[in-house]
Design a protein around this motif. Structure first.
Motif, PDB file in Angstrom:
ATOM      1  N   UNK A 274       0.864  -1.183   0.000  1.00 25.93           N
ATOM      2  CA  UNK A 274       0.000   0.000   0.000  1.00 25.93           C
ATOM      3  C   UNK A 274       0.901   1.232   0.000  1.00 25.93           C
ATOM      4  N   UNK A 275       0.986   1.892  -1.149  1.00 24.35           N
ATOM      5  CA  UNK A 275       1.825   3.081  -1.270  1.00 24.35           C
ATOM      6  C   UNK A 275       1.094   4.331  -0.829  1.00 24.35           C
ATOM      7  N   UNK A 276       1.758   5.465  -0.993  1.00 21.39           N
ATOM      8  CA  UNK A 276       1.209   6.744  -0.538  1.00 21.39           C
ATOM      9  C   UNK A 276      -0.114   7.076  -1.234  1.00 21.39           C
ATOM     10  N   UNK A 277      -0.164   6.889  -2.545  1.00 15.17           N
ATOM     11  CA  UNK A 277      -1.373   7.230  -3.316  1.00 15.17           C
ATOM     12  C   UNK A 277      -2.537   6.319  -2.919  1.00 15.17           C
ATOM     13  N   UNK A 278      -2.254   5.011  -2.793  1.00 14.44           N
ATOM     14  CA  UNK A 278      -3.301   4.056  -2.410  1.00 14.44           C
ATOM     15  C   UNK A 278      -3.795   4.329  -1.000  1.00 14.44           C
ATOM     16  N   UNK A 279      -2.877   4.672  -0.096  1.00 18.20           N
ATOM     17  CA  UNK A 279      -3.265   4.983   1.291  1.00 18.20           C
ATOM     18  C   UNK A 279      -4.225   6.170   1.317  1.00 18.20           C
ATOM     19  N   UNK A 280      -3.928   7.204   0.527  1.00 18.06           N
ATOM     20  CA  UNK A 280      -4.811   8.380   0.469  1.00 18.06           C
ATOM     21  C   UNK A 280      -6.200   7.998  -0.039  1.00 18.06           C
ATOM     22  N   UNK A 281      -6.220   7.128  -1.039  1.00 17.24           N
ATOM     23  CA  UNK A 281      -7.502   6.688  -1.601  1.00 17.24           C
ATOM     24  C   UNK A 281      -8.291   5.895  -0.558  1.00 17.24           C
ATOM     25  N   UNK A 282      -7.572   5.050   0.192  1.00 16.00           N
ATOM     26  CA  UNK A 282      -8.238   4.266   1.240  1.00 16.00           C
ATOM     27  C   UNK A 282      -8.790   5.171   2.337  1.00 16.00           C
ATOM     28  N   UNK A 283      -8.037   6.209   2.688  1.00 22.33           N
ATOM     29  CA  UNK A 283      -8.518   7.161   3.694  1.00 22.33           C
ATOM     30  C   UNK A 283      -9.833   7.785   3.251  1.00 22.33           C
ATOM     31  N   UNK A 284      -9.892   8.151   1.956  1.00 20.15           N
ATOM     32  CA  UNK A 284     -11.114   8.768   1.423  1.00 20.15           C
ATOM     33  C   UNK A 284     -12.306   7.817   1.470  1.00 20.15           C
TER      34      UNK A 284
ATOM     35  N   UNK B 271      -7.140  -5.371  -5.559  1.00 19.14           N
ATOM     36  CA  UNK B 271      -8.223  -5.583  -4.593  1.00 19.14           C
ATOM     37  C   UNK B 271      -8.199  -6.975  -3.974  1.00 19.14           C
ATOM     38  N   UNK B 272      -7.977  -7.983  -4.807  1.00 23.28           N
ATOM     39  CA  UNK B 272      -7.933  -9.368  -4.307  1.00 23.28           C
ATOM     40  C   UNK B 272      -6.768  -9.563  -3.350  1.00 23.28           C
ATOM     41  N   UNK B 273      -5.649  -8.923  -3.677  1.00 24.24           N
ATOM     42  CA  UNK B 273      -4.466  -9.016  -2.809  1.00 24.24           C
ATOM     43  C   UNK B 273      -4.774  -8.439  -1.429  1.00 24.24           C
ATOM     44  N   UNK B 274      -5.368  -7.242  -1.382  1.00 24.64           N
ATOM     45  CA  UNK B 274      -5.700  -6.624  -0.089  1.00 24.64           C
ATOM     46  C   UNK B 274      -6.693  -7.483   0.691  1.00 24.64           C
ATOM     47  N   UNK B 275      -7.659  -8.062  -0.025  1.00 23.65           N
ATOM     48  CA  UNK B 275      -8.670  -8.918   0.620  1.00 23.65           C
ATOM     49  C   UNK B 275      -8.000 -10.127   1.286  1.00 23.65           C
ATOM     50  N   UNK B 276      -7.005 -10.684   0.625  1.00 25.38           N
ATOM     51  CA  UNK B 276      -6.317 -11.874   1.146  1.00 25.38           C
ATOM     52  C   UNK B 276      -5.418 -11.540   2.329  1.00 25.38           C
ATOM     53  N   UNK B 277      -4.522 -10.561   2.140  1.00 27.41           N
ATOM     54  CA  UNK B 277      -3.494 -10.336   3.163  1.00 27.41           C
ATOM     55  C   UNK B 277      -4.061  -9.843   4.481  1.00 27.41           C
TER      56      UNK B 277
ATOM     57  N   UNK C 107     -13.580  -5.262   6.552  1.00 30.26           N
ATOM     58  CA  UNK C 107     -15.035  -5.161   6.419  1.00 30.26           C
ATOM     59  C   UNK C 107     -15.483  -5.065   4.962  1.00 30.26           C
ATOM     60  N   UNK C 108     -14.548  -4.735   4.067  1.00 29.77           N
ATOM     61  CA  UNK C 108     -14.903  -4.556   2.661  1.00 29.77           C
ATOM     62  C   UNK C 108     -14.913  -5.894   1.923  1.00 29.77           C
ATOM     63  N   UNK C 109     -15.879  -6.065   1.062  1.00 31.12           N
ATOM     64  CA  UNK C 109     -15.994  -7.300   0.284  1.00 31.12           C
ATOM     65  C   UNK C 109     -14.947  -7.323  -0.812  1.00 31.12           C
ATOM     66  N   UNK C 110     -14.673  -8.507  -1.351  1.00 29.43           N
ATOM     67  CA  UNK C 110     -13.706  -8.630  -2.442  1.00 29.43           C
ATOM     68  C   UNK C 110     -14.202  -7.876  -3.679  1.00 29.43           C
ATOM     69  N   UNK C 111     -15.525  -7.848  -3.871  1.00 30.87           N
ATOM     70  CA  UNK C 111     -16.099  -7.122  -5.008  1.00 30.87           C
ATOM     71  C   UNK C 111     -15.850  -5.618  -4.864  1.00 30.87           C
ATOM     72  N   UNK C 112     -16.031  -5.115  -3.646  1.00 29.83           N
ATOM     73  CA  UNK C 112     -15.827  -3.692  -3.366  1.00 29.83           C
ATOM     74  C   UNK C 112     -14.365  -3.302  -3.615  1.00 29.83           C
ATOM     75  N   UNK C 113     -13.452  -4.132  -3.134  1.00 28.32           N
ATOM     76  CA  UNK C 113     -12.017  -3.831  -3.273  1.00 28.32           C
ATOM     77  C   UNK C 113     -11.573  -3.929  -4.724  1.00 28.32           C
ATOM     78  N   UNK C 114     -12.096  -4.913  -5.454  1.00 30.29           N
ATOM     79  CA  UNK C 114     -11.760  -5.033  -6.881  1.00 30.29           C
ATOM     80  C   UNK C 114     -12.284  -3.833  -7.672  1.00 30.29           C
ATOM     81  N   UNK C 115     -13.449  -3.352  -7.273  1.00 35.45           N
ATOM     82  CA  UNK C 115     -14.063  -2.207  -7.959  1.00 35.45           C
ATOM     83  C   UNK C 115     -13.209  -0.944  -7.781  1.00 35.45           C
ATOM     84  N   UNK C 116     -12.673  -0.759  -6.570  1.00 35.90           N
ATOM     85  CA  UNK C 116     -11.936   0.471  -6.273  1.00 35.90           C
ATOM     86  C   UNK C 116     -10.425   0.375  -6.504  1.00 35.90           C
ATOM     87  N   UNK C 117      -9.891  -0.860  -6.473  1.00 36.32           N
ATOM     88  CA  UNK C 117      -8.439  -0.995  -6.583  1.00 36.32           C
ATOM     89  C   UNK C 117      -7.988  -1.962  -7.682  1.00 36.32           C
ATOM     90  N   UNK C 118      -8.916  -2.361  -8.532  1.00 32.20           N
ATOM     91  CA  UNK C 118      -8.556  -3.223  -9.656  1.00 32.20           C
ATOM     92  C   UNK C 118      -7.988  -4.555  -9.199  1.00 32.20           C
TER      93      UNK C 118
END
Length: 365
Positions: free
Chosen positions: A189-199, A224-230, A210-221
């Motif tokens: 999670x880099x600086x740009x992604x962190x800012x997006x997550x904050x928003x 998203x699956x990587x964040x959902x797993x880790x 708390x976010x679904x895999x569908x939600x994360x894929x929609x916002x982070x391409x």
């Protein structure tokens, strides 16, 4: 598909301010002083900074000019990569006394799988402590370590008690550790992604979970699956002794800013030639060409194109880079240009399970 439980014991060893620490080791006059490895001149860049320099805000990749402004009494030393490599190999020999499963990430960090180690030590925490102690006694440098059930958590943990410390995250604490973790501390999670997550209201692992895999894929391409797993403690990547590179690149910082595309192309042709030499030496080819541009105001831009076939020769790389350069007029004068090739013929495609099973294991860590 359920994720099978992992009983691996992984250590991530990270040398503390490695380049700067080597300079302080070899030159006692530098000890306890703010040191930057790199150039302090107009076009210089900091490769590494000692902890004394970091207190002033000096960081790697910072311009030498800005670093000197932050710390006027900063001491610049030229890098000696042969020396760093020499000590890195000595450190690696220590690792190999415990396990053959050593995956170097760079000269100053590596993963070790000590699940079945050569010394038969049941505790990965004790192995990490012993390794760090030996590095200090035999080489004279400090190292930090993270210990857990997979590479992701071990890497995050190695930053926890820096410098000269270690952090163990045993299986039963993985869930609570990741939930409490600041999103900026998540590896990947880099600086740009962190800012997006904050928003999006995601500030820690707890909100991310708390976010679904569908939600994360929609916002982070695809990420998203990587964040959902880790965030669920799932990271199946094995420690690979012969690490396969994901990209090969080369770049050059110029003494004078380039404002003409003609001059840029002249430099890019030389960079493409150097990249070709590296690719052929390693017998590697790739499909995705990326042009990196750093402007005089330090803003950075990348432009990429993926071809339907693998390439490795200068002419095809340069032709693609030329198209990328003319894709959009440079926003400003340019201080750095770089070319990299990814999507390599060395990569193997892997798929991750969609619904991992959270598990808690009990064994000696």
């Amino acid at each position: 598909m359920e994720q099978p439980p992992s009983d691996r014991k992984i250590i991530h060893v990270d040398m503390d301010a490695f380049y700067a620490s080597v300079e302080q080791l070899d030159n006692p006059e530098l000890r306890g002083k703010p040191v930057a490895v790199g150039g302090g001149e107009k076009r210089g860049v900091v490769s590494a900074a000692s902890y004394e320099a970091r207190k002033y805000g000096v960081k790697s990749a910072m311009s030498g000019y800005l670093a000197k402004k932050k710390c006027p009494h900063l001491i610049f030393v030229k890098p000696r990569f042969d020396r760093y490599k020499e000590l890195s190999q000595k450190i690696r020999k220590i690792f190999l006394e415990y396990t053959e499963l050593v995956e170097p990430l760079s000269l100053d960090e590596a993963y070790l799988d000590v699940t079945n180690n050569k010394k038969g030590i049941p505790s990965a925490s004790l192995i990490a402590k012993e390794i760090r102690q030996r590095i200090k006694e035999e080489i004279g440098l400090n190292a930090s370590a993270g210990i857990s059930i997979n590479k992701f958590i071990a890497k995050v943990a190695s930053d926890y008690n820096k410098p000269n410390g270690q952090k163990t995250v045993p299986p039963e604490e993985v869930e609570s550790f990741l939930e409490a973790l600041d999103i900026r501390k998540f590896y990947g999670v880099g600086k740009v992604t962190a800012e997006k997550m904050y928003q999006l209201g995601i500030f820690s692992g707890k909100e991310l979970k708390l976010k679904s895999i569908e939600y994360l894929n929609e916002h982070f391409g695809k990420s998203g699956s990587y964040y959902y797993q880790v965030v669920r403690g799932v990271h199946n990547s094995e420690v690979k002794p012969h690490r396969i590179p994901k990209s090969v690149g080369t770049e050059h910082t110029f003494f004078e800013n380039l404002s003409s595309e003609v001059f840029m192309l002249e430099k890019l042709e030389k960079i493409a030639h150097e990249l070709e030499r590296r690719l052929k030496k390693s017998k590697i080819a790739g499909k995705t060409v990326t042009l990196k541009i750093k402007y005089s105001d330090f803003a950075q831009q990348t432009r990429s194109r993926t071809l339907p076939y693998y390439i490795a020769d200068k002419s095809m790389i340069f032709d693609t880079v030329k198209e990328l350069l003319y894709q959009e007029k440079p926003q400003n004068s340019v201080r750095l240009l770089g070319i990299s090739l990814s999507n390599l013929n060395t990569e193997k495609k892997t798929t991750l399970p969609e619904k991992p099973l959270s598990v808690q294991l009990q064994f000696d860590f």
